[in-house]
Design a protein around this motif. Structure first.
Motif, PDB file in Angstrom:
ATOM      1  N   TRP A 140       0.942   3.538  -7.444  1.00  0.00           N
ATOM      2  CA  TRP A 140      -0.123   4.368  -7.002  1.00  0.00           C
ATOM      3  C   TRP A 140       0.064   6.094  -8.241  1.00  0.00           C
ATOM      4  O   TRP A 140      -1.280   6.312  -8.626  1.00  0.00           O
ATOM      5  N   GLU A 142      -5.363  12.140  -3.090  1.00  0.00           N
ATOM      6  CA  GLU A 142      -5.683  12.266  -2.281  1.00  0.00           C
ATOM      7  C   GLU A 142      -5.624  10.770  -1.076  1.00  0.00           C
ATOM      8  O   GLU A 142      -4.697  11.255   0.103  1.00  0.00           O
ATOM      9  N   LYS A 143      -4.827   9.849  -1.478  1.00  0.00           N
ATOM     10  CA  LYS A 143      -4.594   8.380  -0.722  1.00  0.00           C
ATOM     11  C   LYS A 143      -2.693   8.892  -1.512  1.00  0.00           C
ATOM     12  O   LYS A 143      -2.511   9.161  -0.340  1.00  0.00           O
ATOM     13  N   LEU A 164      -1.520  11.190  -0.660  1.00  0.00           N
ATOM     14  CA  LEU A 164      -0.934  12.441  -0.010  1.00  0.00           C
ATOM     15  C   LEU A 164      -1.227  12.180   1.729  1.00  0.00           C
ATOM     16  O   LEU A 164      -0.287  12.614   2.654  1.00  0.00           O
ATOM     17  N   THR A 165      -2.030  11.439   1.743  1.00  0.00           N
ATOM     18  CA  THR A 165      -1.686  10.362   3.457  1.00  0.00           C
ATOM     19  C   THR A 165      -0.632   9.511   3.016  1.00  0.00           C
ATOM     20  O   THR A 165       0.212   9.984   4.698  1.00  0.00           O
ATOM     21  N   LEU A 166       0.314   9.013   2.252  1.00  0.00           N
ATOM     22  CA  LEU A 166       1.370   8.509   2.334  1.00  0.00           C
ATOM     23  C   LEU A 166       2.833   9.362   2.486  1.00  0.00           C
ATOM     24  O   LEU A 166       2.987   9.596   3.399  1.00  0.00           O
ATOM     25  N   ASN A 167       2.534  10.453   1.702  1.00  0.00           N
ATOM     26  CA  ASN A 167       3.209  11.205   1.734  1.00  0.00           C
ATOM     27  C   ASN A 167       3.028  13.045   1.417  1.00  0.00           C
ATOM     28  O   ASN A 167       2.245  13.100   0.274  1.00  0.00           O
ATOM     29  N   PRO A 168       2.437  13.600   2.435  1.00  0.00           N
ATOM     30  CA  PRO A 168       1.711  15.217   1.964  1.00  0.00           C
ATOM     31  C   PRO A 168       2.726  15.763   1.193  1.00  0.00           C
ATOM     32  O   PRO A 168       2.269  17.149   0.824  1.00  0.00           O
ATOM     33  N   ASP A 220      -9.321  10.692  -5.516  1.00  0.00           N
ATOM     34  CA  ASP A 220      -9.305   9.972  -4.219  1.00  0.00           C
ATOM     35  C   ASP A 220      -7.726   8.959  -4.693  1.00  0.00           C
ATOM     36  O   ASP A 220      -7.898   8.992  -3.405  1.00  0.00           O
ATOM     37  N   THR A 271       1.159  -1.377   0.003  1.00  0.00           N
ATOM     38  CA  THR A 271       0.059  -0.244   0.231  1.00  0.00           C
ATOM     39  C   THR A 271       1.516   1.580  -0.136  1.00  0.00           C
ATOM     40  O   THR A 271       0.532   2.197  -0.451  1.00  0.00           O
ATOM     41  N   ASN A 272       2.459   0.899   0.461  1.00  0.00           N
ATOM     42  CA  ASN A 272       3.375   2.360   0.374  1.00  0.00           C
ATOM     43  C   ASN A 272       3.826   2.551  -1.139  1.00  0.00           C
ATOM     44  O   ASN A 272       4.689   3.658  -1.307  1.00  0.00           O
TER      45      ASN A 272
END
Length: 217
Positions: free
Chosen positions: A179, A200-201, A203-207, A197, A173-174
């Motif tokens: 992605w 945004e996913k 950016l949850t991993l690397n803002p 979507d 997932t990382n």
């Protein structure tokens, strides 16, 4: 204080390389190769520096030496394959790969090197078949899924590319690059909601991941 400490010397060579002092970095790797003659890693690093210096003949000698130290050393084999392809020595590359495949026909890395060679020869159908065979023998080998997805993107087979990439991110997932590939496919298909979507996913991993920030904006 400890001139023989290999870890410190490796760090020194890495620092010299990052500063662009390639001759100094090469000198450190060559000294390590002399002091640790049964370790192929310093010789490999020396070859990488020589490639960076645009000295392919010297780099080839280093990679060959690494393989002499440790037969089947795949990082050196991959570098030699790159040189063979760049010089269009396809028969030599095929021979190298086949020698490794003969040792273990199910090993994923030699099979993927074969697919790389086939792509260099513009044999996309053969490369696809080789990658599929790799996954048949090694279902959990994610690099094959990634490379197959990249092939599908290049040949505009977006649905198949998405299927492969979804498999990759379901297991890792990382994997931001996978992605991103998913998001770009959605963007190019004007499926903007799905693309948003995914960005945004990411950016949850690397803002601070700039490509996702830019594309989302």
């Amino acid at each position: 204080k400890f001139p023989a400490l290999a870890e410190a010397r490796l760090m020194l060579a890495s620092a010299q390389r990052s500063r662009g002092n390639l001759d100094d970095a090469l000198a450190v790797y060559l000294s390590l190769a002399r002091d640790y003659p049964t370790n192929p890693q310093p010789v490999l690093y020396a070859g990488l520096i020589q490639r960076q210096q645009k000295k392919p003949d010297a780099a080839r000698v280093s990679f060959e030496k690494a393989l002499q130290i440790r037969p089947g050393f795949l990082p050196a084999l991959g570098q030699l394959l790159d040189l063979d392809i760049a010089e269009r020595k396809f028969d030599a590359a095929q021979h190298r790969i086949q020698a490794e495949m003969d040792k273990d026909p199910k090993a994923p890395v030699p099979l993927m090197l074969l697919a790389q060679l086939q792509l260099a020869q513009t044999n996309q159908a053969q490369a696809e078949a080789t990658m599929l065979k790799t996954l048949e023998l090694n279902p959990d080998y994610l690099p094959a899924q990634v490379e197959l997805a990249k092939l599908y993107v290049a040949t505009q087979r977006d649905k198949e590319a998405l299927e492969r990439l979804q498999t990759v991110v379901s297991k890792d997932t990382n994997d931001i690059l996978s992605w991103m590939r998913i998001a770009i496919i959605h963007t190019e298909a004007t499926n903007y909601t799905a693309a948003r979507d995914v960005y945004e996913k990411i950016l949850t991993l690397n803002p601070r991941y700039a490509p996702a920030v830019n594309n989302l904006a």
